[in-house]
Design a protein around this motif. Sequence first.
Motif, short mmCIF file in Angstrom:
data_model
loop_
_atom_site.label_atom_id
_atom_site.label_comp_id
_atom_site.label_asym_id
_atom_site.label_seq_id
_atom_site.Cartn_x
_atom_site.Cartn_y
_atom_site.Cartn_z
N VAL A 142 -73.17 -2.86 0.98
CA VAL A 142 -72.27 -2.13 1.86
C VAL A 142 -71.00 -2.93 2.12
O VAL A 142 -69.90 -2.37 2.21
CB VAL A 142 -72.96 -1.77 3.18
N LEU A 143 -71.11 -4.24 2.20
CA LEU A 143 -69.94 -5.09 2.43
C LEU A 143 -68.96 -5.04 1.27
O LEU A 143 -67.79 -5.36 1.44
CB LEU A 143 -70.38 -6.54 2.68
N GLY A 144 -69.44 -4.67 0.07
CA GLY A 144 -68.52 -4.49 -1.04
C GLY A 144 -68.94 -5.20 -2.29
O GLY A 144 -69.73 -6.14 -2.27
N ILE A 145 -68.36 -4.76 -3.42
CA ILE A 145 -68.74 -5.28 -4.72
C ILE A 145 -68.32 -6.73 -4.89
O ILE A 145 -68.98 -7.51 -5.59
CB ILE A 145 -68.12 -4.39 -5.84
N PRO A 323 -64.52 3.96 4.86
CA PRO A 323 -63.06 3.85 4.89
C PRO A 323 -62.51 2.44 4.76
O PRO A 323 -61.54 2.21 4.05
CB PRO A 323 -62.70 4.46 6.25
N ARG A 324 -63.10 1.48 5.45
CA ARG A 324 -62.53 0.12 5.42
C ARG A 324 -63.00 -0.67 4.22
O ARG A 324 -62.21 -1.36 3.57
CB ARG A 324 -62.90 -0.62 6.72
N LEU A 325 -64.28 -0.58 3.87
CA LEU A 325 -64.84 -1.38 2.78
C LEU A 325 -64.73 -0.68 1.43
O LEU A 325 -64.90 -1.32 0.39
CB LEU A 325 -66.31 -1.70 3.08
N LYS A 326 -64.50 0.64 1.44
CA LYS A 326 -64.40 1.44 0.22
C LYS A 326 -65.64 1.29 -0.67
O LYS A 326 -65.56 1.04 -1.86
CB LYS A 326 -63.14 1.08 -0.58
N THR A 327 -66.80 1.40 -0.06
CA THR A 327 -68.07 1.34 -0.79
C THR A 327 -68.82 2.65 -0.58
O THR A 327 -68.71 3.27 0.48
CB THR A 327 -68.94 0.17 -0.30
N PRO A 328 -69.59 3.10 -1.59
CA PRO A 328 -70.36 4.35 -1.47
C PRO A 328 -71.57 4.14 -0.57
O PRO A 328 -72.72 4.06 -1.03
CB PRO A 328 -70.75 4.66 -2.91
N ALA A 329 -71.31 4.07 0.73
CA ALA A 329 -72.33 3.65 1.69
C ALA A 329 -73.53 4.59 1.75
O ALA A 329 -74.66 4.15 1.96
CB ALA A 329 -71.70 3.50 3.07
N VAL A 330 -73.29 5.89 1.58
CA VAL A 330 -74.40 6.86 1.69
C VAL A 330 -75.45 6.59 0.61
O VAL A 330 -76.65 6.52 0.89
CB VAL A 330 -73.87 8.31 1.58
N GLY A 331 -74.99 6.43 -0.64
CA GLY A 331 -75.92 6.15 -1.74
C GLY A 331 -76.63 4.82 -1.57
O GLY A 331 -77.81 4.68 -1.87
N ILE A 332 -75.90 3.82 -1.07
CA ILE A 332 -76.49 2.49 -0.87
C ILE A 332 -77.61 2.56 0.16
O ILE A 332 -78.72 2.06 -0.06
CB ILE A 332 -75.41 1.48 -0.43
N VAL A 333 -77.32 3.19 1.30
CA VAL A 333 -78.32 3.28 2.37
C VAL A 333 -79.51 4.14 1.94
O VAL A 333 -80.67 3.81 2.20
CB VAL A 333 -77.68 3.85 3.65
N LEU A 334 -79.23 5.26 1.24
CA LEU A 334 -80.32 6.12 0.79
C LEU A 334 -81.24 5.39 -0.18
O LEU A 334 -82.47 5.52 -0.10
CB LEU A 334 -79.75 7.38 0.12
#
Length: 442
Positions: A142-145, A323-334
């Motif tokens: 989530v923090l980013g690639i 918005p801030r980290l620009k990571t696909p957070a939904v897929g990561i958390v799921l």
Amino acid sequence: MTTTSAPTSLDRHLGLPGVVMFGLAYMAPLIVLGTFGIVAGTTGGAVPSAYLLALVAMLFTAASYGKMAAVHPVAGSAYTYVRKSVDSRLGFLVGWAVLLDYFFLPMVIWLIGGAYLSAEFPSVPGWLWLITFIVLTTLLNVLGIKVAAKANFVLMAFQILVIGFFVVLSIKQVLSDCGGLASTDPFFHTGTSLSTVSGGAALAAYSFLGFDAVTTLTEETIEPRKTIPRAILLTALIGGAVFIVLAYFTQLAHPGSTFDDESSAAFEIATKIGGNLFASFFLAGLVVAQFASGIAAQASASRLMYAMGRDGVLPRLFAYLQPRLKTPAVGIVLTGLVGLIALALDVSTSTSFINFGAFTAFTFVNVSVIATWLRERHTTPRPILTWVVAPAIGALVDLWLLVNLDGIALIFGLSWLALGVLYLCVLTRLFRRPPPEMTFED
């Protein structure tokens, strides 16, 4: 009043070394030792041959992935290549099958890592190890690639250190037994055959699943048309070379295929060549390998869901970027939440999901190369040998691996595919219209 819209594209941060390292982390080079006893039992003690045959087979498919990544430098991997080169409906079904691989592989990785730690520390509940793996890898992704890639560099360095010690101690063991370092026995000897080595190669192919994962990072890679194809081949070649070398010296140090327990054969060998202290060090290396592989696997799964959500094939919620980290957070958390299913599963059941999706994707990526050649042969001349013959060989090899999976894998895989067909019927109103599609921006 100024409004800030949500980001609609991923940031490009990764160069060739970062992408290759991500692919190698996904492959987890130490996995060759984690599965050594099982492959040795299948091949009759010819593990290096199994990995050599698997490498040759996978290079055909790796070359096809490289070609398609250059033609379509966007996220989505096999799903994107098939839908753009063959048919949008078939692309959906390939993407649906690939979800088995991407969706459940992180869960299997975390499950194996937790099992290693539970064996060493039986007083600690197994669920605690599993949840710790899930929370840490989810947070890093989530923090980013960029954060995840830096973590992978450190974790891969430790893996390489463990592998180096294992090889050195194996050589020392062989020399102390008055054996020679140059021998053909680890590759082929009395008791092995082409059929047993082929069976081992089908198992060993599982270890190569990282080379295709790098294609999911296309939209976060600098100059993807050049970088991604190179990264795919380098990941397959470097990973294959490590597998073969490590398997060779391990097989020299422990000839044959007899172990107290095939599933923990590597621990038995580690104790034999380095004593209890090195066995503990080796355990740490295996856990680190699983952690690094989990980071890469979860990142890849989330980006596949991002691509399918952006098309509207999956709910568009999956296309949301933090918005801030620009990571696909939904897929990561799921993906992290799906990992919790491992609390009720064992490793063998979990891995049954994976190979079906992987070999389905591999087969159709090769088909996509041929379809691209057929469609563009009049406008963009390309060599028949590399755009038709080589991918045809790759497709046949992958199809052979697919149909030779065990019964459980085929049942689960076909059942999942049947659900995908039903969902596609609803999505396309009984196939009267194509699945939703949007234009991908580079």
